[in-house]
Design an enzyme around this catalytic site. Structure first.
Site, PDB file in Angstrom:
ATOM      1  CB  SER A 116      -1.110  -0.264   1.625  1.00 41.97           C
ATOM      2  OG  SER A 116      -0.700  -0.330   2.320  1.00 41.97           O
ATOM      3  CB  CYS A 117       4.541   2.162   0.821  1.00 42.10           C
ATOM      4  SG  CYS A 117       4.926   0.721   0.669  1.00 42.10           S
ATOM      5  CE  LYS A 148       7.634  -4.862  -3.035  1.00 43.54           C
ATOM      6  NZ  LYS A 148       7.164  -6.149  -3.070  1.00 43.54           N
TER       7      LYS A 148
HETATM    8  N1  LIG Z   1       4.877  -7.183   5.625  1.00 40.65           N
HETATM    9  C1  LIG Z   1       3.908  -6.307   5.556  1.00 40.65           C
HETATM   10  O1  LIG Z   1       2.952  -5.309   6.344  1.00 40.65           O
HETATM   11  C2  LIG Z   1       3.387  -6.071   3.540  1.00 40.65           C
HETATM   12  C3  LIG Z   1       2.497  -5.223   3.332  1.00 40.65           C
HETATM   13  C4  LIG Z   1       1.969  -5.170   2.146  1.00 40.65           C
HETATM   14  C5  LIG Z   1       2.727  -5.753   1.881  1.00 40.65           C
HETATM   15  N2  LIG Z   1       3.639  -6.914   1.818  1.00 40.65           N
HETATM   16  C6  LIG Z   1       4.428  -7.796   1.000  1.00 40.65           C
HETATM   17  O2  LIG Z   1       4.489  -8.655   1.566  1.00 40.65           O
HETATM   18  C7  LIG Z   1       5.950  -9.450   0.776  1.00 40.65           C
HETATM   19  C8  LIG Z   1       6.129  -9.871   1.673  1.00 40.65           C
HETATM   20  O3  LIG Z   1       6.806  -9.245   2.665  1.00 40.65           O
HETATM   21  P1  LIG Z   1       6.628  -9.823   4.425  1.00 40.65           P
HETATM   22  O4  LIG Z   1       6.056  -9.178   4.853  1.00 40.65           O
HETATM   23  O5  LIG Z   1       6.897 -11.565   4.279  1.00 40.65           O
HETATM   24  O6  LIG Z   1       8.555 -10.000   4.002  1.00 40.65           O
HETATM   25  P2  LIG Z   1       9.311 -10.814   4.902  1.00 40.65           P
HETATM   26  O7  LIG Z   1       9.057 -11.385   6.450  1.00 40.65           O
HETATM   27  O8  LIG Z   1      10.721 -10.033   5.091  1.00 40.65           O
HETATM   28  O9  LIG Z   1       9.632 -12.033   4.083  1.00 40.65           O
HETATM   29  C9  LIG Z   1      10.788 -11.620   2.655  1.00 40.65           C
HETATM   30  C10 LIG Z   1      11.076 -13.143   2.149  1.00 40.65           C
HETATM   31  O10 LIG Z   1      11.862 -12.965   1.620  1.00 40.65           O
HETATM   32  C11 LIG Z   1      12.371 -13.508   1.095  1.00 40.65           C
HETATM   33  N3  LIG Z   1      14.220 -12.284   0.253  1.00 40.65           N
HETATM   34  C12 LIG Z   1      14.429 -10.997   0.589  1.00 40.65           C
HETATM   35  N4  LIG Z   1      15.382 -10.906  -0.422  1.00 40.65           N
HETATM   36  C13 LIG Z   1      15.987 -12.281  -0.447  1.00 40.65           C
HETATM   37  C14 LIG Z   1      16.830 -12.516  -1.859  1.00 40.65           C
HETATM   38  N5  LIG Z   1      17.753 -11.903  -1.607  1.00 40.65           N
HETATM   39  N6  LIG Z   1      16.683 -13.897  -1.957  1.00 40.65           N
HETATM   40  C15 LIG Z   1      16.254 -14.840  -1.774  1.00 40.65           C
HETATM   41  N7  LIG Z   1      14.973 -14.344  -0.729  1.00 40.65           N
HETATM   42  C16 LIG Z   1      15.167 -13.389  -0.453  1.00 40.65           C
HETATM   43  C17 LIG Z   1      13.367 -14.033   2.405  1.00 40.65           C
HETATM   44  O11 LIG Z   1      13.791 -15.552   2.122  1.00 40.65           O
HETATM   45  P3  LIG Z   1      14.769 -15.558   3.372  1.00 40.65           P
HETATM   46  O12 LIG Z   1      13.235 -15.894   4.932  1.00 40.65           O
HETATM   47  O13 LIG Z   1      14.901 -17.370   2.991  1.00 40.65           O
HETATM   48  O14 LIG Z   1      16.664 -14.691   4.022  1.00 40.65           O
HETATM   49  C18 LIG Z   1      11.610 -13.933   3.092  1.00 40.65           C
HETATM   50  O15 LIG Z   1      11.042 -14.984   2.728  1.00 40.65           O
HETATM   51  C19 LIG Z   1       6.631  -8.503   0.244  1.00 40.65           C
HETATM   52  O16 LIG Z   1       6.374  -8.089  -1.485  1.00 40.65           O
HETATM   53  C20 LIG Z   1       6.103  -6.844   0.897  1.00 40.65           C
HETATM   54  O17 LIG Z   1       5.827  -5.531   0.536  1.00 40.65           O
HETATM   55  C21 LIG Z   1       4.400  -6.612   3.205  1.00 40.65           C
END
Ligand SMILES: NC(=O)c1ccc[n+]([C@@H]2O[C@H](COP(=O)([O-])OP(=O)(O)OC[C@H]3O[C@@H](n4cnc5c(N)ncnc54)[C@H](OP(=O)(O)O)[C@@H]3O)[C@@H](O)[C@H]2O)c1
Length: 316
Positions: A116-117, A148
């Site tokens: 949403s950002c 994004k």
């Molecule tokens: N969290 C929120 O509130 C939120 C809100 C809106 C949208 N989103 C979107 O949802 C998506 C996931 O967010 P999240 O909160 O689940 O993030 P997260 O918990 O930090 O997880 C990120 C994942 O990405 C993987 N990753 C990061 N860098 C990598 C790389 N270089 N190579 C391979 N894998 C990599 C990590 O793998 P490892 O664990 O194996 O290191 C981890 O599994 C993002 O696109 C984010 O924009 C999140």
């Protein structure tokens, strides 16, 4: 909206990029509950998605039918402020590598998770998908947001150039099991849980939170996000991204009250207004999602109790 071109049926091979993260692990659990799907996941140490040649080789070898792109470099205000280059560069590389490799491997269905950002700082509330690219971004996370937005445009470009029914979803703030509770990089809700839980364990009589508590935000349980992702993969086919949220918001002060109650904290809450508040309100308009036949189910108070319990189990 055209009829959905896809069914997640036994034998469908799904690659979840980021399957151990907050969003990806919830999608992985939801897919695991569907009979007969072939799930593929790689940790970042097994496959760094910034490694273009490695990603291309992996995609050719696995040849998934579906890709859920939930891998990203993600963080809260502090991390975004301190590492804007990493947020821009890592996310651009991850997205371009995964999507280029998926086109080359003929992946039929891809769901890209935006955020949403990406919407302008002063977008009319609740924010409709049409607000994308209509104004200036919130400067504290503009590098992440630009990356994004590039991902959303890449999905649209693949649709135009290759005719593939790829889609993007824009989740609101997420919370739940596997959230990041690190004080340096966590988002607001996880940082509140940590702070109030610490206060309960230490017997503190007051907790001080950043900002005024006035900004309003929306929070979605990750299991709801995961259900929405599966629903969209089967039911949504449109170049426009679709917002995924609950459609209701609350103030950070109200949220802190719910977290205090979920952790059993009974002391005082103070607000340090020397810290900035950020955008006054951020609520997604979810009418497009609702019209497609899906709405969130988990109430915030209930989801918080479950998340606090998960956090305490992890700590112990
Ligand atoms: N969290 C929120 O509130 C939120 C809100 C809106 C949208 N989103 C979107 O949802 C998506 C996931 O967010 P999240 O909160 O689940 O993030 P997260 O918990 O930090 O997880 C990120 C994942 O990405 C993987 N990753 C990061 N860098 C990598 C790389 N270089 N190579 C391979 N894998 C990599 C990590 O793998 P490892 O664990 O194996 O290191 C981890 O599994 C993002 O696109 C984010 O924009 C999140």
């Amino acid at each position: 909206m055209a009829p959905a071109p896809f069914a997640l049926q036994p034998g469908t091979r799904v690659y979840v990029a980021g399957h151990r993260g907050l969003a990806g692990s919830a999608v992985w659990r939801a897919l695991g509950a569907r009979p007969g799907l072939e799930l593929v996941g790689r940790t970042s140490s097994q496959l760094d998605l910034r490694d273009r040649a490695g990603v291309a080789a992996f995609m050719q070898e696995v040849r998934p039918d579906v890709v859920v792109l939930a891998a990203a470099r993600v963080g809260g205000i502090k991390a975004n402020r301190d590492y804007p280059l990493d947020f821009l560069s890592d996310n651009l590389q991850i997205q371009v590598n995964v999507m280029d490799a998926a086109v080359a491997a003929g992946v039929q269905r891809l769901l890209f998770l935006g955020s949403s950002c990406v919407y302008p700082k002063f977008a009319p509330q609740p924010i409709r998908e049409e607000s994308l690219l209509t104004g200036l971004l919130e400067p504290t996370n503009d590098a992440y947001a630009i990356a994004k937005i590039a991902g959303l445009l890449q999905v649209q470009a693949v649709r135009r150039q290759h005719g593939l029914p790829w889609i993007s979803a824009m989740p609101t703030n997420l919370y739940g099991p596997e959230d990041n509770f690190d004080p340096e990089s966590s988002h607001v809700l996880a940082s509140l849980i940590r702070r109030y839980d610490d206060a309960v364990r230490r017997g503190d009589r007051s907790v001080t939170n950043w900002g005024s508590g006035a900004p309003r935000r929306e929070f979605l349980h990750v299991d709801d996000l995961a259900e929405a992702c599966l629903h969209l993969l089967e039911a949504y086919d449109d170049p426009s991204p679709v917002n995924v949220g609950t459609g209701t918001d609350l103030s950070i002060a109200e949220l802190a009250g719910l977290v205090a109650s979920a952790t059993g904290y009974e002391g005082e809450t103070r607000w340090d207004e020397t810290y900035p508040d950020g955008t006054p309100r951020k609520l997604l308009d979810v009418s497009r999602l609702t019209a497609s036949g899906w709405s969130a189910r988990t109430g915030l108070a209930e989801g918080l109790v479950e998340t606090v319990s998960w956090y305490r189990q992890q700590k112990s």
